[in-house]
Design a protein around this motif. Sequence first.
Motif, mmCIF file in Angstrom:
data_model
loop_
_atom_site.group_PDB
_atom_site.id
_atom_site.type_symbol
_atom_site.label_atom_id
_atom_site.label_comp_id
_atom_site.label_asym_id
_atom_site.label_seq_id
_atom_site.Cartn_x
_atom_site.Cartn_y
_atom_site.Cartn_z
ATOM 1 N N LEU A 135 2.265 -7.764 15.775
ATOM 2 C CA LEU A 135 2.138 -7.431 17.192
ATOM 3 C C LEU A 135 2.017 -8.700 18.031
ATOM 4 O O LEU A 135 1.180 -9.563 17.751
ATOM 5 C CB LEU A 135 0.917 -6.545 17.429
ATOM 6 N N ASN A 168 0.635 -6.743 21.696
ATOM 7 C CA ASN A 168 0.654 -5.322 21.334
ATOM 8 C C ASN A 168 2.053 -4.733 21.150
ATOM 9 O O ASN A 168 2.193 -3.514 20.999
ATOM 10 C CB ASN A 168 -0.125 -4.481 22.360
ATOM 11 N N GLU A 169 3.085 -5.571 21.136
ATOM 12 C CA GLU A 169 4.446 -5.095 20.862
ATOM 13 C C GLU A 169 4.855 -5.527 19.463
ATOM 14 O O GLU A 169 4.762 -6.704 19.113
ATOM 15 C CB GLU A 169 5.434 -5.666 21.885
#
Length: 515
Positions: A319, A322-323
């Motif tokens: 991540l 958070n991606e």
Amino acid sequence: MTVLLEMRDIHKTYPNGTIANRGVNLEVREGEIHALVGENGAGKSTLMKILFGLEAPTQGEIYYKGEPVQFHGPRDAIQHGLGMVHQHFMLAPSLTVSENIVLGDEPRKGPLHMFRDRNKELEDINQLIKDFGLKLDPKAVVESISVGQKQRVEILKVLFRGAKLIILDEPTAVLTPQETDELFDSLKTLVEQKYTIIFITHKLREVMEISDRITVLKAGKTIQTLETKDTSQEEISRLMVGRDVLFRVEKQEQVLRDMVLELNHVNAVDDKGVAMLKDVSLKVHGGEIFGIAGVEGNGQRELVEVITGMRKATGGEILYFNENIIGKSIGEIRNLKIGHIPEDRQTTGACLTSTIEENLILDVYDHPEFRFGPFMKHKRLKEFAQVLMKTFDVRADSGETLAGSLSGGNLQKVVIARELAKNPKLLIASQPTRGVDIGAIEFIHREIIKKRDQGAAVLLVSAELSEIMSLSDRIGVLYNGELVAVLDNTPDLTEQEIGYYMLGIKKAKQEAASQ
């Protein structure tokens, strides 16, 4: 002490006009450890190639045991009692320890010496190991032994061939503190038995610990030879660099920011399908330098490659803010403001046949700042390169200089300039100072810390444990593909403690390691 070796007024000019040595004088006494130090490009490697018969001097004389000698190749040097242990091990991984030691000089028996004498081979190697106290199993396959043991195999190779003067090129580059201590014990044993050692290194702390005398080279010339007991790291660095060098890394108090990088149960295999990352989980925040320590070959390269898209993960998630970036291409990942200083500047860090200017825009060459339709904005590119070359102290005649003609330190600065100029939010720095002299190391460290203080997250991978401890806020240790510990870099944390995790002697609980 008797003078064993003299190199007098050694000059070396290559056909392209490059001058590597400009009148070097070196005197080595029998039974001493003589350190040879200098910046990148100072002429150390060329001088040792001349000594070992790999290069011919343009001018100058070599005296060994008081007699003038000319070595027309390594075989000549070996026959005179010289041996060289190169920085990168020259071993056959699939052969045993004893087979590597005797390779090319195997004991023979029978009519016309037609048959290999395996019994005598083992007998000779066991005696050699006993004589020099180098703990090794002669029947062990080299690919299965530790880096420190491989180092001992290399030393035994030159001893087996009768070397009395041993040249060691950056011998501790990939060793743990414990392995370095063992190597130094072995070197002291050799010296006690009247062997002589030339020790080439960038690590001045080791120079002070192990050597008897030190010769400093600068710009291809001998600056001074010093008695180790009468000098200091500060004096040596001044002679090498021409100014005072700051050995202590200065950092502002850490300001921790949002999570930038998070790995959850990441797995990966090497090119042969062998598991190299095993369920690795870690977190790196903005404003933090997270150091990865470990003996080389324990998953560091694969860790960097899966994060940067150069290798596919076989499980888990990565991540970035958070991606999940697993599955993205290298180009897509670079466009996310992720900078990457690769461990090998010559193969993955730069294009050696391109100019400095071209290397500085390798991944943004089609950006409107540098390109108008099919045309390059050469004036803008030149201005951009001039600013970066000045800022990062890249020493070259112009931005049109080919990258392949630069010294290792200057080429590294080009790579670092390119990666930091994009103001990355995540900087992955893999072996950022490998083979770089102390002046350049000081500069590179300062630039990495500057990015941390500006709020970037830094993942630092280095075989230099002192570098990891100087720069990092937290330290993760990889052993056999597992993250076996994550440690806060507090004042009471020692290199020896980290070394126990690096060797697999200690292992923290997985829950603690993944925090």
